[in-house]
Scaffold this active site. Sequence first.
Site, short mmCIF file in Angstrom:
data_model
loop_
_atom_site.label_atom_id
_atom_site.label_comp_id
_atom_site.label_asym_id
_atom_site.label_seq_id
_atom_site.Cartn_x
_atom_site.Cartn_y
_atom_site.Cartn_z
N GLU A 137 0.84 -1.21 0.00
CA GLU A 137 0.00 0.00 0.00
C GLU A 137 0.87 1.26 0.00
O GLU A 137 0.55 2.26 -0.65
CB GLU A 137 -0.93 0.01 1.22
CG GLU A 137 -2.00 -1.08 1.20
CD GLU A 137 -2.94 -0.93 0.02
OE1 GLU A 137 -3.59 0.13 -0.09
OE2 GLU A 137 -3.01 -1.86 -0.80
N TRP A 161 2.04 1.72 -3.51
CA TRP A 161 0.99 2.37 -4.31
C TRP A 161 1.01 3.88 -4.08
O TRP A 161 0.84 4.67 -5.03
CB TRP A 161 -0.39 1.83 -3.93
CG TRP A 161 -0.86 0.65 -4.71
CD1 TRP A 161 -0.95 -0.64 -4.30
CD2 TRP A 161 -1.34 0.65 -6.07
NE1 TRP A 161 -1.45 -1.44 -5.30
CE2 TRP A 161 -1.70 -0.68 -6.40
CE3 TRP A 161 -1.50 1.65 -7.04
CZ2 TRP A 161 -2.21 -1.04 -7.65
CZ3 TRP A 161 -2.01 1.29 -8.28
CH2 TRP A 161 -2.35 -0.03 -8.57
N TRP A 198 -20.66 11.30 -20.76
CA TRP A 198 -21.26 11.07 -19.44
C TRP A 198 -22.69 11.58 -19.40
O TRP A 198 -23.02 12.60 -20.02
CB TRP A 198 -20.44 11.79 -18.37
CG TRP A 198 -18.99 11.39 -18.31
CD1 TRP A 198 -17.93 12.12 -18.76
CD2 TRP A 198 -18.45 10.18 -17.78
NE1 TRP A 198 -16.75 11.45 -18.54
CE2 TRP A 198 -17.03 10.25 -17.94
CE3 TRP A 198 -19.01 9.04 -17.19
CZ2 TRP A 198 -16.19 9.22 -17.53
CZ3 TRP A 198 -18.16 8.03 -16.77
CH2 TRP A 198 -16.77 8.11 -16.94
N ASN A 244 -11.58 1.83 2.59
CA ASN A 244 -10.98 1.81 1.26
C ASN A 244 -11.73 0.92 0.27
O ASN A 244 -11.93 1.29 -0.89
CB ASN A 244 -9.52 1.37 1.36
CG ASN A 244 -8.81 1.45 0.02
OD1 ASN A 244 -8.70 2.53 -0.56
ND2 ASN A 244 -8.37 0.32 -0.51
N TRP A 293 -16.15 10.88 -13.53
CA TRP A 293 -15.37 10.58 -12.32
C TRP A 293 -14.89 11.85 -11.62
O TRP A 293 -14.69 11.86 -10.39
CB TRP A 293 -14.18 9.69 -12.66
CG TRP A 293 -13.21 10.26 -13.66
CD1 TRP A 293 -13.21 10.09 -15.01
CD2 TRP A 293 -12.07 11.09 -13.37
NE1 TRP A 293 -12.16 10.77 -15.59
CE2 TRP A 293 -11.44 11.39 -14.61
CE3 TRP A 293 -11.52 11.61 -12.20
CZ2 TRP A 293 -10.30 12.18 -14.71
CZ3 TRP A 293 -10.38 12.41 -12.30
CH2 TRP A 293 -9.77 12.69 -13.54
N TRP A 336 -9.83 7.23 -8.28
CA TRP A 336 -11.00 7.52 -9.12
C TRP A 336 -10.75 7.15 -10.58
O TRP A 336 -11.62 6.61 -11.26
CB TRP A 336 -11.40 9.00 -9.00
CG TRP A 336 -12.34 9.20 -7.87
CD1 TRP A 336 -12.03 9.59 -6.59
CD2 TRP A 336 -13.75 8.96 -7.88
NE1 TRP A 336 -13.18 9.62 -5.81
CE2 TRP A 336 -14.24 9.25 -6.58
CE3 TRP A 336 -14.65 8.54 -8.86
CZ2 TRP A 336 -15.59 9.10 -6.24
CZ3 TRP A 336 -15.99 8.41 -8.53
CH2 TRP A 336 -16.45 8.70 -7.24
#
Length: 437
Positions: free
Chosen positions: A260, A263, A291, A326, A344, A367
């Site tokens: 993590e 990331w 969209w 999360n 988004w 996102w």
Amino acid sequence: MSEALSLVWLRRDLRLEDNAAFYHALRSGHPVVPVFIFDKIILDQLDDKADRRVTFLVQEINRLRDELAEYGSSIVVRYGKPVDVWNELIKEYTISDVFTNYDYEVYAKERDKTIGELLDKKGIGFHSSKDQTIFDRDEVLTKTNKPYTVYTPYSKSWHKKLDEFYLKSYPTKKYVDRLYQTKSLPIPTLNDMCFEPVDDNIPPRTVSGKLLNSYGDTRDYPALKRGTSQLSMHLRFGTISIRELARQAQKAKDKTFLNELCWRDFYFQVLDHNPHVEKHSFRYDYDKIAWRNNEDDFEKWCQGKTGYPIVDAGMRQLNTIGWMHNRVRMITASFLCKHLLIDWRWGEAYFGKKLRDYDLSANNGGWQWAAGSGTDAAPYFRVFNPTEQAKKFDPDKTYVKQWVPEFGTSDYPEPMVEHTKARERALAAYRKALKKS
């Protein structure tokens, strides 16, 4: 003031221990004065004047002032636009050098460029260090010396390079006698900045070895009280050292938490090398998606009234405590982009307003992953089924019942869209947009 001083400008590094910029300032040969600026440019953009982050910052700055007082020093705290504040500080102090730590957001880099030029004109040195990441900028590159755009090969290089040198702490406590000696200085209050206090229950800035050892087994279950580290706010504002945390994660039997942190570094370097992601899809083709952007649908999503219990639980948790589990962040994000076909960026901005641990790089990366437009994005045809996600990760509905008390009664709304039809609609919109590219 005639005595030449070194100023350390704290931003996302609100601690004295193991702080790169603070360490270099202490070693500069001049007495050190810590500085913090409540940036009016940023604060003016916050609609909610009862913002958890501002309350947290005031608390942490007061903690730092108390800690510095134990060494006979203090912190200079100002509220204003950074360039105006630095013009004031240049007049008030004889400054030899200014030390700070890197920030990777577009605004931050432009701000630092402006301040660096201002200081240079006055003959004042401006020095930046790496502190909030293990590796940043060009430290982890491909064999052709290019930034990675895919996480898996990046992570392999990241783990291979990780050694004691990069995890070594800066021994700041050895040099605290070099702090400038002064009485305690005043700090702007929330009221001074037109904000209201928030009574918030911030998790401690520690994590147990027991949790890290089982992190891969617990992190996906939102009903668990401490199934995740909940250190994100402390990492966001640097009240905990990333190096200290990585050393602890390295010792754990389960390496999930260390991954993590990898990331986190990855998203920082993506943002640093690809600043366009702040406003656009990492993959530009995805900006062509038509969209629906239905405002009523968006409002139902924001309020947690979609008729999908785990989505609603997540949104209500966010609205209530400024934090969301999360796994549920992924589910709610996927629902907005794929089920409702809403841009988004709308969701990213809403999270940015509400999350107490909001970090642009991670929020943006998450996102774009959900939308399919990012680096390691989920393929556009992969659409989370919120009902199946709930069965898997909240089988007893403990999490749902905590945040959606009317679930199971006539007061709870019917699903606003049907999963299969919504999925087909999303896939059609994505195919149409990407076929044009």
